[in-house]
Design a protein around this motif. Structure first.
Motif, PDB file in Angstrom:
ATOM      1  N   SER A  92      -1.703 -13.448  -3.049  1.00  0.00           N
ATOM      2  CA  SER A  92      -2.775 -13.824  -2.121  1.00  0.00           C
ATOM      3  C   SER A  92      -3.346 -12.624  -1.377  1.00  0.00           C
ATOM      4  O   SER A  92      -4.530 -12.596  -1.043  1.00  0.00           O
ATOM      5  N   ARG A  93      -2.493 -11.630  -1.103  1.00  0.00           N
ATOM      6  CA  ARG A  93      -2.933 -10.473  -0.334  1.00  0.00           C
ATOM      7  C   ARG A  93      -1.970  -9.312  -0.595  1.00  0.00           C
ATOM      8  O   ARG A  93      -1.025  -9.423  -1.362  1.00  0.00           O
ATOM      9  N   GLY A  94      -2.228  -8.191   0.071  1.00  0.00           N
ATOM     10  CA  GLY A  94      -1.297  -7.065   0.026  1.00  0.00           C
ATOM     11  C   GLY A  94      -1.070  -6.506  -1.366  1.00  0.00           C
ATOM     12  O   GLY A  94      -1.999  -6.352  -2.166  1.00  0.00           O
ATOM     13  N   ILE A  95       0.194  -6.192  -1.647  1.00  0.00           N
ATOM     14  CA  ILE A  95       0.559  -5.567  -2.919  1.00  0.00           C
ATOM     15  C   ILE A  95       0.161  -6.446  -4.086  1.00  0.00           C
ATOM     16  O   ILE A  95      -0.404  -5.971  -5.079  1.00  0.00           O
ATOM     17  N   GLY A  96       0.449  -7.731  -4.014  1.00  0.00           N
ATOM     18  CA  GLY A  96       0.163  -8.627  -5.136  1.00  0.00           C
ATOM     19  C   GLY A  96      -1.308  -8.703  -5.476  1.00  0.00           C
ATOM     20  O   GLY A  96      -1.689  -8.709  -6.653  1.00  0.00           O
ATOM     21  N   LYS A  97      -2.143  -8.762  -4.463  1.00  0.00           N
ATOM     22  CA  LYS A  97      -3.588  -8.817  -4.702  1.00  0.00           C
ATOM     23  C   LYS A  97      -4.078  -7.534  -5.351  1.00  0.00           C
ATOM     24  O   LYS A  97      -4.911  -7.562  -6.270  1.00  0.00           O
ATOM     25  N   GLU A  98      -3.552  -6.392  -4.909  1.00  0.00           N
ATOM     26  CA  GLU A  98      -3.957  -5.116  -5.496  1.00  0.00           C
ATOM     27  C   GLU A  98      -3.457  -4.996  -6.939  1.00  0.00           C
ATOM     28  O   GLU A  98      -4.173  -4.480  -7.804  1.00  0.00           O
ATOM     29  N   ILE A  99      -2.247  -5.456  -7.213  1.00  0.00           N
ATOM     30  CA  ILE A  99      -1.744  -5.468  -8.587  1.00  0.00           C
ATOM     31  C   ILE A  99      -2.678  -6.300  -9.460  1.00  0.00           C
ATOM     32  O   ILE A  99      -3.046  -5.892 -10.568  1.00  0.00           O
ATOM     33  N   ALA A 100      -3.068  -7.462  -8.954  1.00  0.00           N
ATOM     34  CA  ALA A 100      -3.965  -8.333  -9.713  1.00  0.00           C
ATOM     35  C   ALA A 100      -5.272  -7.621 -10.045  1.00  0.00           C
ATOM     36  O   ALA A 100      -5.741  -7.643 -11.195  1.00  0.00           O
ATOM     37  N   GLN A 101      -5.868  -6.958  -9.058  1.00  0.00           N
ATOM     38  CA  GLN A 101      -7.151  -6.302  -9.298  1.00  0.00           C
ATOM     39  C   GLN A 101      -7.013  -5.158 -10.298  1.00  0.00           C
ATOM     40  O   GLN A 101      -7.863  -5.005 -11.194  1.00  0.00           O
ATOM     41  N   GLN A 102      -5.959  -4.369 -10.158  1.00  0.00           N
ATOM     42  CA  GLN A 102      -5.799  -3.254 -11.099  1.00  0.00           C
ATOM     43  C   GLN A 102      -5.525  -3.749 -12.522  1.00  0.00           C
ATOM     44  O   GLN A 102      -5.981  -3.137 -13.495  1.00  0.00           O
ATOM     45  N   LEU A 103      -4.803  -4.843 -12.662  1.00  0.00           N
ATOM     46  CA  LEU A 103      -4.589  -5.402 -13.999  1.00  0.00           C
ATOM     47  C   LEU A 103      -5.899  -5.928 -14.587  1.00  0.00           C
ATOM     48  O   LEU A 103      -6.172  -5.748 -15.778  1.00  0.00           O
ATOM     49  N   LEU A 104      -6.709  -6.567 -13.765  1.00  0.00           N
ATOM     50  CA  LEU A 104      -8.003  -7.048 -14.238  1.00  0.00           C
ATOM     51  C   LEU A 104      -8.894  -5.897 -14.667  1.00  0.00           C
ATOM     52  O   LEU A 104      -9.663  -6.025 -15.638  1.00  0.00           O
ATOM     53  N   GLU A 105      -8.796  -4.773 -13.980  1.00  0.00           N
ATOM     54  CA  GLU A 105      -9.565  -3.590 -14.373  1.00  0.00           C
ATOM     55  C   GLU A 105      -9.118  -3.057 -15.733  1.00  0.00           C
ATOM     56  O   GLU A 105      -9.874  -2.346 -16.398  1.00  0.00           O
ATOM     57  N   GLU A 106      -7.884  -3.408 -16.118  1.00  0.00           N
ATOM     58  CA  GLU A 106      -7.377  -3.033 -17.441  1.00  0.00           C
ATOM     59  C   GLU A 106      -7.682  -4.116 -18.483  1.00  0.00           C
ATOM     60  O   GLU A 106      -7.108  -4.113 -19.573  1.00  0.00           O
ATOM     61  N   GLU A 107      -8.549  -5.063 -18.125  1.00  0.00           N
ATOM     62  CA  GLU A 107      -9.002  -6.143 -19.005  1.00  0.00           C
ATOM     63  C   GLU A 107      -7.879  -7.116 -19.371  1.00  0.00           C
ATOM     64  O   GLU A 107      -7.839  -7.661 -20.472  1.00  0.00           O
ATOM     65  N   VAL A 108      -6.984  -7.336 -18.420  1.00  0.00           N
ATOM     66  CA  VAL A 108      -5.927  -8.325 -18.583  1.00  0.00           C
ATOM     67  C   VAL A 108      -6.464  -9.697 -18.176  1.00  0.00           C
ATOM     68  O   VAL A 108      -7.234  -9.822 -17.231  1.00  0.00           O
ATOM     69  N   LYS A 109      -6.053 -10.730 -18.900  1.00  0.00           N
ATOM     70  CA  LYS A 109      -6.315 -12.107 -18.483  1.00  0.00           C
ATOM     71  C   LYS A 109      -5.187 -12.523 -17.556  1.00  0.00           C
ATOM     72  O   LYS A 109      -4.025 -12.301 -17.876  1.00  0.00           O
ATOM     73  N   LEU A 110      -5.528 -13.159 -16.435  1.00  0.00           N
ATOM     74  CA  LEU A 110      -4.575 -13.199 -15.333  1.00  0.00           C
ATOM     75  C   LEU A 110      -4.419 -14.567 -14.695  1.00  0.00           C
ATOM     76  O   LEU A 110      -5.399 -15.281 -14.479  1.00  0.00           O
ATOM     77  N   THR A 111      -3.162 -14.885 -14.385  1.00  0.00           N
ATOM     78  CA  THR A 111      -2.840 -15.994 -13.483  1.00  0.00           C
ATOM     79  C   THR A 111      -2.255 -15.398 -12.209  1.00  0.00           C
ATOM     80  O   THR A 111      -1.304 -14.615 -12.277  1.00  0.00           O
ATOM     81  N   ILE A 112      -2.837 -15.745 -11.074  1.00  0.00           N
ATOM     82  CA  ILE A 112      -2.279 -15.302  -9.795  1.00  0.00           C
ATOM     83  C   ILE A 112      -1.671 -16.509  -9.090  1.00  0.00           C
ATOM     84  O   ILE A 112      -2.209 -17.614  -9.146  1.00  0.00           O
ATOM     85  N   VAL A 113      -0.543 -16.266  -8.437  1.00  0.00           N
ATOM     86  CA  VAL A 113       0.221 -17.344  -7.823  1.00  0.00           C
ATOM     87  C   VAL A 113       0.471 -17.023  -6.364  1.00  0.00           C
ATOM     88  O   VAL A 113       0.816 -15.880  -6.019  1.00  0.00           O
ATOM     89  N   GLY A 114       0.308 -18.023  -5.499  1.00  0.00           N
ATOM     90  CA  GLY A 114       0.599 -17.863  -4.085  1.00  0.00           C
ATOM     91  C   GLY A 114       1.082 -19.164  -3.495  1.00  0.00           C
ATOM     92  O   GLY A 114       0.762 -20.246  -4.005  1.00  0.00           O
ATOM     93  N   SER A 115       1.834 -19.084  -2.408  1.00  0.00           N
ATOM     94  CA  SER A 115       2.406 -20.287  -1.809  1.00  0.00           C
ATOM     95  C   SER A 115       1.438 -21.017  -0.892  1.00  0.00           C
ATOM     96  O   SER A 115       1.649 -22.192  -0.570  1.00  0.00           O
TER      97      SER A 115
END
Length: 240
Positions: free
Chosen positions: A13-36
């Motif tokens: 949702s934020r912080g490290i996880g959100k940044e990981i998500a964005q950098q993976l998307l920049e690498e053209e990864v298809k992504l599921t993000i999970v938050g509580s």
């Protein structure tokens, strides 16, 4: 190296996880993000607004097996496979052992340890079937030494380190790699702190941790990176 891979990132949702998500998307990864919290939906929309369309946002409690199974099933339904799991979700607090309640002790183990176990377990059948996969867990440098007034948090990170090390040996014959990224002090929201305050100026940034994840995930198939320990120059820490 990562384009066309499918990844799940927890605690995004934020912080490290959100940044990981964005950098993976920049690498053209298809992504599921999970938050509580329902904030994960907002994060998903923010990422789509940046032009990344392959983003599935799921609200789930990764300490509950039924929620984790749902995350995996929805990811498979959307993308057909799972190549990468990033176990980022975690909680922490600083209290003396006498101050820690039984409820707090149970909850930190549910999220930090049980969540890693359940998510890893759930993706393994899919990774085994394709004979390839990477599981990266964001742990902590205190998985290698101890600090005071954090016994509950430190105990979970030692448990995570042991789990990931054992799992790595168990699944390597199936082409699955398991590793940990163990940061020291990071400018984020850890323990209900504020990100971006002046006293954290010289700490690691969320971009540093995300870049380490991308590097580990991008390693060639013949290479295993078991562990990465990251510290800012400003941090004093014991030498293991």
């Amino acid at each position: 190296m990562l384009n066309k891979q499918v990844a799940i990132v927890t605690g995004a949702s934020r912080g490290i996880g959100k940044e990981i998500a964005q950098q993976l998307l920049e690498e053209e990864v298809k992504l599921t993000i999970v938050g509580s919290s329902d904030g994960i939906k907002e994060t998903g929309q923010q990422l789509r607004d940046l032009g990344f369309q392959d983003v599935l946002a799921i609200q789930a409690d990764i300490s509950k097996e039924s929620d984790v199974i749902r995350v995996v099933e929805e990811t498979i339904a959307a993308y057909g496979k799972i190549d990468l799991l990033v176990n980022n979700a975690g909680i922490g607090f600083f209290k003396s052992t006498e101050e820690v309640t039984e409820e707090e002790w149970s909850r930190i183990f549910e999220v930090n340890v049980q969540g890693v176990f359940l998510c890893s377990k759930a993706v393994l059948p899919h990774m085994k079937k394709q004979k390839f996969g990477t599981i990266i867990t964001i742990s902590s440098d205190v998985a290698r030494y101890t600090i005071s007034n954090a016994s509950a948090y430190v105990a979970t990170k030692y448990a995570v380190q042991g789990f990931c090390g054992s799992l790595a040996q168990e699944v390597r014959e199936h082409g699955i790699r398991v590793g940990t990224v163990n940061p020291g002090m990071v400018d984020t929201y850890f323990a209900n702190s504020t990100q971006g305050i002046p006293e954290k100026e010289d700490w690691l940034k969320v971009t540093d941790i995300a870049s380490a994840v991308v590097y580990m995930a991008s390693a060639p198939k013949h290479m295993m990176i078991d562990e990465m320990i990251l510290h800012p120059f400003a941090q004093d820490y014991p030498i293991a």
